[in-house]
Design a protein around this motif. Structure first.
Motif, PDB file in Angstrom:
ATOM      1  N   ALA A 390       0.826  -1.211   0.000  1.00 31.72           N
ATOM      2  CA  ALA A 390       0.000   0.000   0.000  1.00 31.72           C
ATOM      3  C   ALA A 390       0.861   1.263   0.000  1.00 31.72           C
ATOM      4  O   ALA A 390       0.597   2.213  -0.751  1.00 31.72           O
ATOM      5  N   ARG A 394       1.420   4.332  -2.864  1.00 28.10           N
ATOM      6  CA  ARG A 394       1.341   5.788  -2.667  1.00 28.10           C
ATOM      7  C   ARG A 394       2.555   6.494  -3.266  1.00 28.10           C
ATOM      8  O   ARG A 394       2.440   7.554  -3.895  1.00 28.10           O
ATOM      9  N   HIS A 397       2.213   6.505  -6.971  1.00 30.30           N
ATOM     10  CA  HIS A 397       1.176   7.470  -7.376  1.00 30.30           C
ATOM     11  C   HIS A 397       1.701   8.898  -7.291  1.00 30.30           C
ATOM     12  O   HIS A 397       1.457   9.708  -8.204  1.00 30.30           O
ATOM     13  N   ASP A 398       2.424   9.202  -6.215  1.00 27.77           N
ATOM     14  CA  ASP A 398       2.997  10.540  -6.067  1.00 27.77           C
ATOM     15  C   ASP A 398       3.962  10.856  -7.206  1.00 27.77           C
ATOM     16  O   ASP A 398       4.132  12.016  -7.588  1.00 27.77           O
ATOM     17  N   ALA A 409      -1.504  -1.370  -5.186  1.00 29.65           N
ATOM     18  CA  ALA A 409      -2.674  -1.229  -4.307  1.00 29.65           C
ATOM     19  C   ALA A 409      -3.556  -2.475  -4.375  1.00 29.65           C
ATOM     20  O   ALA A 409      -4.116  -2.914  -3.365  1.00 29.65           O
ATOM     21  N   ASP A 420      -8.634   0.875   4.712  1.00 30.53           N
ATOM     22  CA  ASP A 420      -7.817   1.981   4.183  1.00 30.53           C
ATOM     23  C   ASP A 420      -7.229   1.640   2.825  1.00 30.53           C
ATOM     24  O   ASP A 420      -7.132   2.505   1.942  1.00 30.53           O
ATOM     25  N   HIS A 421      -6.805   0.384   2.657  1.00 35.98           N
ATOM     26  CA  HIS A 421      -6.215  -0.022   1.385  1.00 35.98           C
ATOM     27  C   HIS A 421      -7.273  -0.032   0.278  1.00 35.98           C
ATOM     28  O   HIS A 421      -7.000   0.380  -0.854  1.00 35.98           O
ATOM     29  N   PHE A 424      -7.975   3.591  -0.684  1.00 40.14           N
ATOM     30  CA  PHE A 424      -6.938   4.165  -1.532  1.00 40.14           C
ATOM     31  C   PHE A 424      -7.019   3.604  -2.953  1.00 40.14           C
ATOM     32  O   PHE A 424      -6.827   4.340  -3.934  1.00 40.14           O
ATOM     33  N   ASP A 427      -9.616   5.480  -4.705  1.00 42.85           N
ATOM     34  CA  ASP A 427      -9.138   6.814  -5.105  1.00 42.85           C
ATOM     35  C   ASP A 427      -8.305   6.743  -6.386  1.00 42.85           C
ATOM     36  O   ASP A 427      -8.408   7.623  -7.264  1.00 42.85           O
ATOM     37  N   LEU A 428      -7.474   5.688  -6.493  1.00 43.14           N
ATOM     38  CA  LEU A 428      -6.645   5.541  -7.695  1.00 43.14           C
ATOM     39  C   LEU A 428      -7.507   5.278  -8.929  1.00 43.14           C
ATOM     40  O   LEU A 428      -7.257   5.840 -10.005  1.00 43.14           O
ATOM     41  N   TYR A 442     -14.861   1.397  -3.106  1.00 44.41           N
ATOM     42  CA  TYR A 442     -15.433   2.169  -1.994  1.00 44.41           C
ATOM     43  C   TYR A 442     -16.464   1.345  -1.233  1.00 44.41           C
ATOM     44  O   TYR A 442     -16.548   1.407   0.004  1.00 44.41           O
TER      45      TYR A 442
END
Length: 657
Positions: A390, A394, A397-398, A409, A420-421, A424, A427-428, A442
């Motif tokens: 995870a 991130r 992704h950054d 992910a 949380d994973h 995220f 979100d991706l 979600y």
């Protein structure tokens, strides 16, 4: 009547009874085999008569010899037997003795004892019995045999001791090379060859534990408990069983093992490790501050004692590092402990966890390169570490590597059900416009954490984007039931936006209620004032009321670009394009780097054919463009619309009829 004769080899005289005539005897002097002559044999009589010192036949025993040649002799002329002398070993015997006490020869028959095959000649005791019963002529052979048996027995004892050493040495060499299965086999062979070999037994348990063979560990420790009386060793065994139960999530069994071990050896390192683990696990779920503090203290004391004793349990260093960071606010000490956990743990899952935590430290301090290096090391040790996947996602992704981030992910959620994973990952997917996949992620996140409204709020937004207002409303209402006081603001904003997008007038009223709830809690909220103003102007048919709200927002914060954008949109609804353009210009002045405002101005100007304003908007877009290709494309548009602006001017945005 006796038969007198002499040995043909050495001349020793003999006198035997006539019943022994024709039988074979052995000369006690030289060992030659002789045949006793007949009584009438003239040679024998001559031999007997020619020797005036020949012994009388009166001293001969009734059974003076046998086929094996046992004889008696006497020096008495009158035939009285004063003593007997064994011709085999020379031992003197009493007159009435029948068995030689020296070698066991039957003095009556001359029979010599043979070797009893039932005697365990492989044993030293059996060899001594053979020696005791052997005739002199067998002494040399017997001595050799006994010496060989003694040497063999000593050799067997030496080999027995050395075999353990060899097996242990081979096991240690294999362990050092990482060939753990073969090392385990060597240690196990040593422990079974010598069940009291503590080093071998503990080595079996340690290697089996590293290989995840809990049944072998349990069996070995039970062997120790059944056979040992050593308190320290028994404490180690009970603590090991407790550690197995702890790893399996059996807290009751772990506590029982710890209790038994503490009674025997409370300062044993393994006991201290287990004591610390059980105390540490009670910290997270404890809500009472005093009890939580007591658990932290208990875990800290046990861990510090174990570390002082140079424990090899990497989890001790990991958990102690967490305490140092979370409760002692000592991140440098935490990192030292985690580094030690990596050294001690080597290829264990705890080493992977330690590397992951170190990566988090690096990521938070913006040392992304080091963070990524530690994450990849962590995954090399444990490729199923969900947290490492995870965090790596991130970082990717950054860095703009979205597709690679999605892969990591996905690996994170495949290796652990963490809300949380999943959030995220959603979100991706949302960032790459994969709306359906994002909604699915979600929904999974919402199912994993029934107390979190965030995934439902994000799902509601996406459902609204898809135009599925019904699904959006369902998600938002579910989120409302979960929301906490601190989430109320975000929830009301989303409720307002979703209900405002509905075509049902009742939903519009619900949206206004949501805005009012926000403004009740925070009267000067710019976003709520602008949102309610647009709702009044668009859906509720009250543009003047809407204008009043956005003007209040500007009065609240004249530097708010959002307030001026709202003002522009209300003026557009009121069909005042010139005022709308002026409001857009004011918004761009306050947020010159916001491309969305510039795009809104261009779309508004193009729709109303305000070409000069459209060209101005394009020139602002060109300033924000980051590539030469984008700038070239904008230049083409500027050229096209510039001709229209020259011919038609700025249309309705100029304020002229």
């Amino acid at each position: 009547m006796a038969i007198a004769f002499a040995c043909d080899t050495c001349g020793k005289p003999f006198s035997v009874k006539t019943k022994l005539a024709g039988k074979k005897i052995k000369c006690g002097n030289c060992g030659s085999v002789l045949v006793v002559p007949e009584a009438t044999d003239p040679v024998a009589e001559a031999a007997a008569g020619s020797d005036p010192d020949a012994p009388s036949d009166d001293g001969a025993s009734d059974d003076g010899a046998s086929d094996d040649g046992a004889l008696t002799e006497s020096g008495s002329d009158d035939g009285a037997v004063e003593e007997r002398i064994c011709h085999v070993c020379g031992t003197k015997a009493g007159k009435k003795a029948t068995i030689c006490v020296g070698c066991g020869t039957d003095l009556e028959t001359g029979e010599q004892p043979g070797v009893d095959e039932s005697v365990p000649t492989s044993s030293i005791g059996g060899a001594m019995l053979v020696l005791k019963n052997a005739p002199r002529r067998q002494l040399a052979v017997s001595a050799v045999v006994i010496s060989a048996l003694l040497i063999f027995g000593a050799y067997k004892l030496w080999v027995s001791v050395k075999l353990d050493d060899w097996l242990l040495a081979e096991g240690q060499a294999l362990e050092a090379e990482g060939i753990l299965d073969e090392a385990l086999a060597k240690y196990d062979a040593a422990s079974r060859h010598d069940p009291s070999n503590v080093v071998a037994l503990k080595s079996v348990a340690a290697i089996a534990q590293r290989l995840g063979k809990d049944d072998v560990v349990r069996g070995t420790t039970l062997r120790i408990i059944r056979s040992s009386q050593d308190p320290s060793l028994l404490a180690w065994a009970h603590a090991t069983l407790g550690r197995l139960d702890y790893a399996a999530g059996k807290t009751k069994g772990a506590t029982a093992g710890l209790s038994k071990a503490k009674k025997l050896a409370p300062k044993l390192t393994l006991v201290l490790d287990l004591e610390g683990h059980l105390a540490f696990d009670r910290i997270e779920g404890e809500t009472d501050p005093d009890k939580k503090e007591s658990f932290v203290q208990a875990a800290t004391e046990a861990y510090d004692a174990a570390i002082a004793a140079e424990t090899t349990d990497s989890l001790t260093y990991v958990n102690r590092g967490r305490i140092a960071n979370d409760f002692e606010q000592n991140p440098s000490r935490a990192q030292e402990l985690l580094e030690e956990a990596v050294k001690v743990g080597k290829e264990s899952g705890n080493a992977a966890e330690a590397l992951f935590l170190l990566a988090e430290f690096s990521y938070l301090s913006e040392d992304v390169e080091v963070a990524e290096e530690k994450l990849r090391r962590s995954l090399a040790v444990d490729k199923r570490h969900a947290g490492a996947h995870a965090l790596l996602a991130r970082i990717l992704h950054d860095r703009g590597e979205t597709d690679e981030a999605i892969l990591e992910a996905q690996r994170a959620v495949d290796n652990g059900e963490h809300a949380d994973h999943q959030l995220f990952l959603g979100d991706l997917y949302a960032a790459t416009d994969r709306i359906d996949k994002a909604i699915e992620a979600y929904q999974k996140a919402a199912a994993l954490d029934l107390g979190d409204a965030t995934p439902l709020l994000r799902e509601a937004k996406l459902q609204q984007t898809k135009g599925d207002t019904k699904a959006a409303v369902a998600a938002i209402e579910q989120a409302k039931r979960r929301s906490k006081a601190e989430d109320a603001m975000a929830l009301n904003f989303l409720r307002a936006e979703i209900y405002a997008a509905s075509k049902d007038a009742k939903d519009h009223r619900t949206a206004q209620d949501a805005y009012k709830a926000i403004l009740t809690a925070e009267p000067g909220n710019i976003r709520a004032l602008v949102g309610e103003g647009l709702l009044l102007a668009r859906q509720l048919g009250k543009p003047k009321g809407g204008l009043e709200r956005v003007q209040r927002a500007i009065a609240q914060d004249d530097d708010s670009a959002l307030a001026y954008v709202g003002l522009a949109q209300v003026h557009a609804i009121l069909k005042d394009p010139k005022a709308a353009v002026a409001a857009y210009d004011a918004a761009i002045q306050r947020a010159p780097d916001d491309p969305e405002i510039v795009e809104q101005l261009f779309a508004f100007a193009e729709r109303l054919r305000c070409w000069q304003t459209a060209v101005r908007a394009l020139e602002a877009q060109k300033k924000l463009a980051t590539t030469d290709e984008a700038k070239a494309a904008i230049d083409v548009k500027i050229g096209e619309l510039g001709r229209l602006a020259f011919l038609q001017g700025d249309g309705p945005c100029s304020g002229e009829d």
